[in-house]
Design an enzyme around this catalytic site. Structure first.
Site, PDB file in Angstrom:
ATOM      1  N   SER A  42       0.844  -1.209   0.000  1.00  0.00           N
ATOM      2  CA  SER A  42       0.000   0.000   0.000  1.00  0.00           C
ATOM      3  C   SER A  42       0.873   1.251   0.000  1.00  0.00           C
ATOM      4  CB  SER A  42      -0.857   0.002   1.276  1.00  0.00           C
ATOM      5  OG  SER A  42      -1.552   1.226   1.419  1.00  0.00           O
ATOM      6  N   TYR A  52      -3.122  -0.904  10.547  1.00  0.00           N
ATOM      7  CA  TYR A  52      -3.077  -1.347   9.146  1.00  0.00           C
ATOM      8  C   TYR A  52      -1.764  -0.930   8.482  1.00  0.00           C
ATOM      9  CZ  TYR A  52      -4.320  -1.284   4.136  1.00  0.00           C
ATOM     10  OH  TYR A  52      -4.336  -1.455   2.769  1.00  0.00           O
TER      11      TYR A  52
HETATM   12  P1  NAD Z   1     -11.493  -5.957  -0.812  1.00  0.00           P
HETATM   13  O1  NAD Z   1     -12.374  -5.794   0.345  1.00  0.00           O
HETATM   14  O2  NAD Z   1     -12.119  -6.154  -2.132  1.00  0.00           O
HETATM   15  O3  NAD Z   1     -10.472  -7.147  -0.603  1.00  0.00           O
HETATM   16  C1  NAD Z   1     -10.001  -7.546   0.662  1.00  0.00           C
HETATM   17  C2  NAD Z   1     -10.294  -9.013   0.789  1.00  0.00           C
HETATM   18  O4  NAD Z   1      -9.634  -9.511   1.945  1.00  0.00           O
HETATM   19  C3  NAD Z   1     -11.750  -9.351   0.985  1.00  0.00           C
HETATM   20  O5  NAD Z   1     -12.436  -9.489  -0.237  1.00  0.00           O
HETATM   21  C4  NAD Z   1     -11.663 -10.681   1.735  1.00  0.00           C
HETATM   22  O6  NAD Z   1     -11.865 -11.737   0.839  1.00  0.00           O
HETATM   23  C5  NAD Z   1     -10.237 -10.729   2.239  1.00  0.00           C
HETATM   24  N1  NAD Z   1     -10.188 -11.002   3.687  1.00  0.00           N
HETATM   25  C6  NAD Z   1     -10.066 -10.125   4.701  1.00  0.00           C
HETATM   26  N2  NAD Z   1     -10.059 -10.775   5.878  1.00  0.00           N
HETATM   27  C7  NAD Z   1     -10.163 -12.094   5.587  1.00  0.00           C
HETATM   28  C8  NAD Z   1     -10.191 -13.284   6.387  1.00  0.00           C
HETATM   29  N3  NAD Z   1     -10.107 -13.241   7.717  1.00  0.00           N
HETATM   30  N4  NAD Z   1     -10.315 -14.468   5.743  1.00  0.00           N
HETATM   31  C9  NAD Z   1     -10.397 -14.534   4.399  1.00  0.00           C
HETATM   32  N5  NAD Z   1     -10.362 -13.438   3.599  1.00  0.00           N
HETATM   33  C10 NAD Z   1     -10.245 -12.246   4.191  1.00  0.00           C
HETATM   34  O7  NAD Z   1     -10.544  -4.661  -0.822  1.00  0.00           O
HETATM   35  P2  NAD Z   1      -9.238  -4.290  -1.667  1.00  0.00           P
HETATM   36  O8  NAD Z   1      -9.058  -2.834  -1.426  1.00  0.00           O
HETATM   37  O9  NAD Z   1      -9.302  -4.803  -3.039  1.00  0.00           O
HETATM   38  O10 NAD Z   1      -8.077  -5.013  -0.879  1.00  0.00           O
HETATM   39  C11 NAD Z   1      -7.138  -5.844  -1.512  1.00  0.00           C
HETATM   40  C12 NAD Z   1      -5.752  -5.464  -1.073  1.00  0.00           C
HETATM   41  O11 NAD Z   1      -5.433  -4.158  -1.530  1.00  0.00           O
HETATM   42  C13 NAD Z   1      -5.524  -5.441   0.435  1.00  0.00           C
HETATM   43  O12 NAD Z   1      -4.268  -6.010   0.743  1.00  0.00           O
HETATM   44  C14 NAD Z   1      -5.489  -3.969   0.755  1.00  0.00           C
HETATM   45  O13 NAD Z   1      -4.744  -3.691   1.904  1.00  0.00           O
HETATM   46  C15 NAD Z   1      -4.813  -3.464  -0.486  1.00  0.00           C
HETATM   47  N6  NAD Z   1      -4.925  -2.024  -0.690  1.00  0.00           N
HETATM   48  C16 NAD Z   1      -6.126  -1.466  -0.948  1.00  0.00           C
HETATM   49  C17 NAD Z   1      -6.208  -0.099  -1.141  1.00  0.00           C
HETATM   50  C18 NAD Z   1      -7.521   0.581  -1.431  1.00  0.00           C
HETATM   51  O14 NAD Z   1      -7.566   1.811  -1.411  1.00  0.00           O
HETATM   52  N7  NAD Z   1      -8.593  -0.142  -1.676  1.00  0.00           N
HETATM   53  C19 NAD Z   1      -5.053   0.687  -1.057  1.00  0.00           C
HETATM   54  C20 NAD Z   1      -3.837   0.074  -0.780  1.00  0.00           C
HETATM   55  C21 NAD Z   1      -3.787  -1.286  -0.608  1.00  0.00           C
END
Ligand code: NAD
Ligand code: MG
Length: 332
Positions: free
Chosen positions: A224, A237
């Protein structure tokens, strides 16, 4: 699609517009499309996707992409593959929605068979992804389960490898994010869960996956902008994302001896379920992504090519590396 005149702002910005992504409306395509003579139209990155403030909304964790307004664009209608991952066997955590879904769709369309892990209550989102992988003509494996469980993490790569017939691409992408204004608001339980999901799980899954991987295999961790510049309300986080960055670099040095590469993708603010399930403080949804130099949040599909690049042999000299997509600041 070529010839459609509806702009991204109209498609993604309106209240009812989110449902257009999986509907039959071809206008949900990004405007970068073939224009008849084989060339591709230039698109302005500032206006390619909506820059309208997102409507305030909240869903119980873990939130479903299918219930977001507007619906995120995971490339369902737009991502075009060209065989860059032909024959690969990939496992992605958090493959049901958001960035993981965008990568899963892209991997399948690039020729990979794909296993997705997700939390059991995300089955409706996961079903959509399984259908999309199958529509791409690839094998889809759905493995629901809770990544907070050590036993589940340790068994996950083996489950995927058995059903896919091997494993050569692992994406540790799942994460837990809850915004809290101050350290006093972060419970011990939240801190523990954030670390279990975001750093223990990639450790346990990678440890179980590496013995199954042949030279040429790849691990990609989703880190991130918070790995570099923590948001003030994301103490726990951001700490895990900093840890995952160093984990990526350190593991890369170890497993290079087995011909395995380890890289990371670092997103900025991306419109995904994580944001509407407590990822942002109440009342802040309208500000999400507005302060990037590009003036908007990113859509999950804008990350997909980076996962494909990191996963393909084309990036064979890149290990311990990070590639970012952040709208202009917070770069690796
Ligand atoms: P998202 O909610 O679509 O994806 C996160 C996923 O994590 C969920 O769909 C779920 O399946 C999984 N998850 C969480 N806890 C879990 C558990 N206990 N057991 C099984 N699965 C679990 O959101 P996203 O933003 O696409 O996140 C994906 C990645 O991107 C993450 O690592 C997040 O930190 C990173 N990220 C997101 C952003 C943003 O702005 N959305 C920015 C930087 C990094
Ligand atoms: Mg999800």
């Amino acid at each position: 699609m070529a010839g459609m005149d509806t702009t991204r702002r109209t498609v993604l910005g309106g209240a009812a517009a989110g449902f257009a992504i999986l509907s039959t409306r071809a206008s949900a395509q990004p405007s970068a499309s073939a224009i008849g003579d084989g060339t591709v139209a230039l698109t302005d990155p500032r206006t390619k996707y909506t820059s309208e403030p997102f409507p305030e909304q909240r869903q119980p964790w873990p939130a479903l992409a299918s219930k977001m307004n507007p619906r995120p664009d995971h490339g369902e209608r737009s991502y075009k593959g060209s065989g860059r991952l032909a024959g690969r066997k990939a496992l992605l955590t958090g493959g049901d929605s958001g960035i993981g879904r965008a990568a899963a769709i892209a991997f399948a369309r690039e020729g990979a068979d794909v296993a997705i892990n997700y939390y059991p209550s995300e089955e409706p989102d996961a079903r959509e992804v399984v259908d999309l992988i199958r529509q791409a003509g690839r094998k889809a494996v759905a493995i629901p389960g809770d990544l907070q469980s050590r036993e589940f993490c340790e068994g996950l790569p083996g489950q995927a490898a058995r059903q896919l017939g091997g494993l050569d691409l692992l994406v540790n992408n799942a994460a837990y994010q809850q915004s809290k204004e101050h350290i006093f608001d972060v419970s011990d339980e939240q801190f523990d869960r954030t670390f279990k999901t975001n750093i223990y799980a990639p450790f346990r899954i990678s440890k179980a996956a590496i013995p199954l991987m042949k030279p040429g295999s790849v691990i990609i961790n989703t880190i991130s902008v918070n790995s570099y510049e923590p948001e003030v309300e994301l103490l726990d986080y951001a700490s895990t994302k900093g840890a995952l960055l160093i984990f990526t670099k350190a593991l890369a040095k170890q497993v290079v001896k087995q011909g395995i590469r380890v890289n990371a993708v670092a997103p900025g603010p991306i419109w995904t379920p994580l944001q509407v399930a407590g990822g942002q403080l109440p009342g802040k949804m309208g500000e999400f992504g507005q302060d990037t130099p590009l003036g908007r949040a990113g859509q999950p599909v804008e990350l997909a090519p980076l996962f494909v690049l990191m996963g393909s042999d084309e990036s064979s000299f890149t290990t311990g590396g990070v590639v970012g997509a952040n709208g202009g600041e917070g770069s690796p």
